[in-house]
Design a protein around this motif. Structure first.
Motif, PDB file in Angstrom:
ATOM      1  N   UNK A 112     -15.060  23.205 -50.685  1.00 50.48           N
ATOM      2  CA  UNK A 112     -14.162  23.744 -49.601  1.00 50.48           C
ATOM      3  C   UNK A 112     -15.182  24.379 -48.419  1.00 50.48           C
ATOM      4  N   UNK A 113     -16.243  24.887 -48.736  1.00 48.25           N
ATOM      5  CA  UNK A 113     -17.411  25.435 -48.084  1.00 48.25           C
ATOM      6  C   UNK A 113     -17.723  24.619 -46.973  1.00 48.25           C
ATOM      7  N   UNK A 114     -17.849  23.214 -47.293  1.00 53.37           N
ATOM      8  CA  UNK A 114     -18.187  22.117 -46.298  1.00 53.37           C
ATOM      9  C   UNK A 114     -17.014  22.169 -45.466  1.00 53.37           C
ATOM     10  N   UNK A 115     -15.556  22.305 -45.649  1.00 62.71           N
ATOM     11  CA  UNK A 115     -14.489  22.309 -44.631  1.00 62.71           C
ATOM     12  C   UNK A 115     -14.609  23.451 -43.843  1.00 62.71           C
ATOM     13  N   UNK A 116     -15.128  24.836 -44.387  1.00 64.63           N
ATOM     14  CA  UNK A 116     -15.193  25.799 -43.603  1.00 64.63           C
ATOM     15  C   UNK A 116     -16.396  25.554 -42.579  1.00 64.63           C
ATOM     16  N   UNK A 117     -17.394  24.948 -42.816  1.00 63.50           N
ATOM     17  CA  UNK A 117     -18.500  24.810 -41.622  1.00 63.50           C
ATOM     18  C   UNK A 117     -17.685  23.852 -40.851  1.00 63.50           C
ATOM     19  N   UNK A 118     -17.175  22.721 -41.128  1.00 67.51           N
ATOM     20  CA  UNK A 118     -16.626  21.773 -40.080  1.00 67.51           C
ATOM     21  C   UNK A 118     -15.493  22.460 -39.478  1.00 67.51           C
ATOM     22  N   UNK A 119     -14.820  23.404 -39.778  1.00 68.71           N
ATOM     23  CA  UNK A 119     -14.083  24.306 -38.961  1.00 68.71           C
ATOM     24  C   UNK A 119     -14.644  25.104 -37.708  1.00 68.71           C
ATOM     25  N   UNK A 120     -16.131  25.523 -38.147  1.00 67.42           N
ATOM     26  CA  UNK A 120     -16.736  26.411 -37.225  1.00 67.42           C
ATOM     27  C   UNK A 120     -17.304  25.452 -36.329  1.00 67.42           C
ATOM     28  N   UNK A 121     -17.681  24.292 -36.799  1.00 65.27           N
ATOM     29  CA  UNK A 121     -18.019  23.086 -35.879  1.00 65.27           C
ATOM     30  C   UNK A 121     -17.098  22.841 -34.894  1.00 65.27           C
ATOM     31  N   UNK A 122     -15.987  22.757 -35.376  1.00 63.00           N
ATOM     32  CA  UNK A 122     -14.945  22.352 -34.123  1.00 63.00           C
ATOM     33  C   UNK A 122     -14.448  23.529 -33.147  1.00 63.00           C
ATOM     34  N   UNK A 123     -14.878  24.779 -33.945  1.00 60.31           N
ATOM     35  CA  UNK A 123     -14.778  26.080 -33.045  1.00 60.31           C
ATOM     36  C   UNK A 123     -15.936  25.940 -32.070  1.00 60.31           C
TER      37      UNK A 123
END
Length: 333
Positions: free
Chosen positions: A124-135
């Protein structure tokens, strides 16, 4: 010089919070105080069963920082409407108590669990990084004068960290922080011209990141630390805090960086700098805690990450950061 870190935070009661809500925003309901580092926050449940967050700002806070938060969240929503960020409700208000004037903001309440209160799988930390990338994508091109500041929670003014070394009780602790500052000045400063600068959230930690029941990141709150700084600092901050209390920090740090890079590609120098930036951010954490608990010994939130940050710093001090830097870059790519 007085700042939001040295001036006493607001101390309104729950009843006063309810009165402010009614007087300034025309709403009636119940208020419950939340923890805060330097401001005062209330969760509000109105009589019509809607939820908001009432923010009472430190009297030393500059109005431009409030304008920055409002403008940034609006900009993000315009670029990526699905990103969960708290929009401001109504305008910025003021209230006077005694000799102090406080700015007020009412913002939307975002549903979700804080990452700190949830069992997160490594994947799930991969998805957290992806969220921050979208941000970061949503913030691309955003500029605001409020972000152009020298700020204690930014890694760029490293001299501020050195000034706080005197608050650390042991020489060993001072040596640890100095070690990471030296690493930063040796490995990041010489390539700093190649590192992009941007307005970033700058506080993607597990107290600010929201997740759903599947562990997926759905939102982020608290834009009060926004600053114009290294783009690579955005994932680096998250890497630092998600690695706290982990037996093998790289298993968390690496997927955060990889996820971010997959959505917002970083240059090689930026990828290499991430671990150094993470460690400097942890140095800010421990030195700010050491300083500010001398001012406000009863505010437990000031030291919420201190012990875990020291544990991680002591562990990382034994590592070859150059090796980590290369390994993280290879994994992210």
């Amino acid at each position: 010089m007085p700042s939001v870190f040295s001036v006493h935070p607001p101390s309104f009661s729950k009843n006063e919070g309810a009165e402010i809500l009614h007087q300034k925003f025309g709403l009636s309901g119940k208020t419950l105080e939340l923890y805060s580092e330097r401001d005062q926050n209330f969760i509000v449940q109105t009589d019509s069963n809607k939820k908001y967050i009432l923010k009472v700002f430190n009297p030393a806070e500059d109005r431009s920082v409030l304008d920055l938060q409002h403008a940034a969240t609006q900009f993000i929503k315009e670029q990526d409407p699905e990103l969960g960020v708290p929009l401001q409700v109504g305008g910025i208000c003021e209230i006077t108590k005694g000799s102090h004037t406080f700015f007020l903001r009412l913002v939307e309440y975002l549903d979700g669990q804080f990452m700190k209160d949830t069992q997160i799988k490594d994947a799930d930390y991969l998805k957290t990084g992806q969220f921050l990338g979208r941000l970061s994508h949503a913030l691309a091109g955003f500029q605001h004068p409020g972000a152009m500041r020298e700020f204690a929670w930014d890694v760029q003014p490293a001299y501020l960290i050195r000034e706080r070394l005197k608050y650390l009780k042991s020489e060993n602790d001072r040596d640890t922080v100095s070690h990471f500052l030296d690493e930063y000045e040796t490995n990041v400063i010489p390539i700093s011209d190649t590192l992009r600068l941007a307005v970033i959230h700058n506080d993607g930690n597990d107290h600010n990141i929201l997740v759903n029941e599947k562990g997926e990141t759905t939102g982020i709150i608290d834009f009060g630390d926004m600053v114009y700084s290294y783009q690579a600092l955005e994932p680096a901050v998250c890497m630092a805090y998600t690695a706290l209390e982990k037996n093998d920090p790289v298993t968390v740090m690496a997927p955060v960086l990889k996820g971010y890079h997959s959505c917002f590609p970083l240059k090689d120098d930026e990828l290499k700098s991430a671990v150094y930036l993470s460690c400097v951010r942890l140095c800010i954490t421990v030195t700010m805690a050491a300083w500010r608990k001398t001012l406000y010994p009863d505010n437990e939130y000031l030291t919420v990450s201190e012990n875990a940050a020291w544990t991680l710093l002591k562990s990382m001090e034994r590592e070859n950061l150059s090796d980590w830097s290369c390994r993280l870059m290879e994994y992210a790519k």
